[in-house]
Design a protein around this motif. Sequence first.
Motif, PDB file in Angstrom:
ATOM      1  N   GLU A   1       0.836  -0.999   0.157  1.00 16.43           N
ATOM      2  CA  GLU A   1       0.040  -0.064  -0.155  1.00 16.43           C
ATOM      3  C   GLU A   1       0.941   1.116   0.012  1.00 16.43           C
ATOM      4  O   GLU A   1       0.419   2.386  -0.791  1.00 16.43           O
TER       5      GLU A   1
ATOM      6  N   GLU B   1      -3.149   3.526  -3.600  1.00 12.93           N
ATOM      7  CA  GLU B   1      -4.502   3.769  -4.221  1.00 12.93           C
ATOM      8  C   GLU B   1      -4.546   4.920  -5.073  1.00 12.93           C
ATOM      9  O   GLU B   1      -4.386   5.904  -4.402  1.00 12.93           O
TER      10      GLU B   1
ATOM     11  N   THR C   1      -5.617   8.490  -6.666  1.00 10.92           N
ATOM     12  CA  THR C   1      -6.767   9.339  -6.155  1.00 10.92           C
ATOM     13  C   THR C   1      -7.558   9.563  -7.135  1.00 10.92           C
ATOM     14  O   THR C   1      -7.079   9.847  -8.345  1.00 10.92           O
TER      15      THR C   1
ATOM     16  N   SER D   1      -3.522   8.850   3.828  1.00 14.81           N
ATOM     17  CA  SER D   1      -3.651   7.481   3.570  1.00 14.81           C
ATOM     18  C   SER D   1      -2.006   6.919   3.503  1.00 14.81           C
ATOM     19  O   SER D   1      -1.916   5.748   4.262  1.00 14.81           O
TER      20      SER D   1
END
Length: 116
Positions: free
Chosen positions: A37, A42, A44, A75
């Motif tokens: 991660e 992830e 945006t 995050s």
Amino acid sequence: MAGSKWSLRNIYLYLVCLITLIMVIVGAVGVVRSGVELLYPEPTIMEPLPKDGSGTPEMTEEEWQRQQEIGRQQSQRWAIINVVGNLALVLIAGPIYIYHWRKIEEEKSETTPTTA
């Protein structure tokens, strides 16, 4: 230790080993997952600038970009916290597992008759 293979002490040692081994596995999986991660966050989703009912933007482009950056930093922070928490799980449960497993091995060697 003389006596039954399944004494209360042996059951305790095996249960502690089982639980701590599961904790180590869960922690290791969590470290890998959080590490991925961190390395591959992830994406945006850039939503359009929010507008009020009349169609004028609710905030400036600069404020909007700042909000997006804050979300990205949050995050990243959570991913780092997860890595640290999972590493702590591995580093605490691992030695407990090793200690108890060695106790089991010591007791096995004491009860196993040696042939010479």
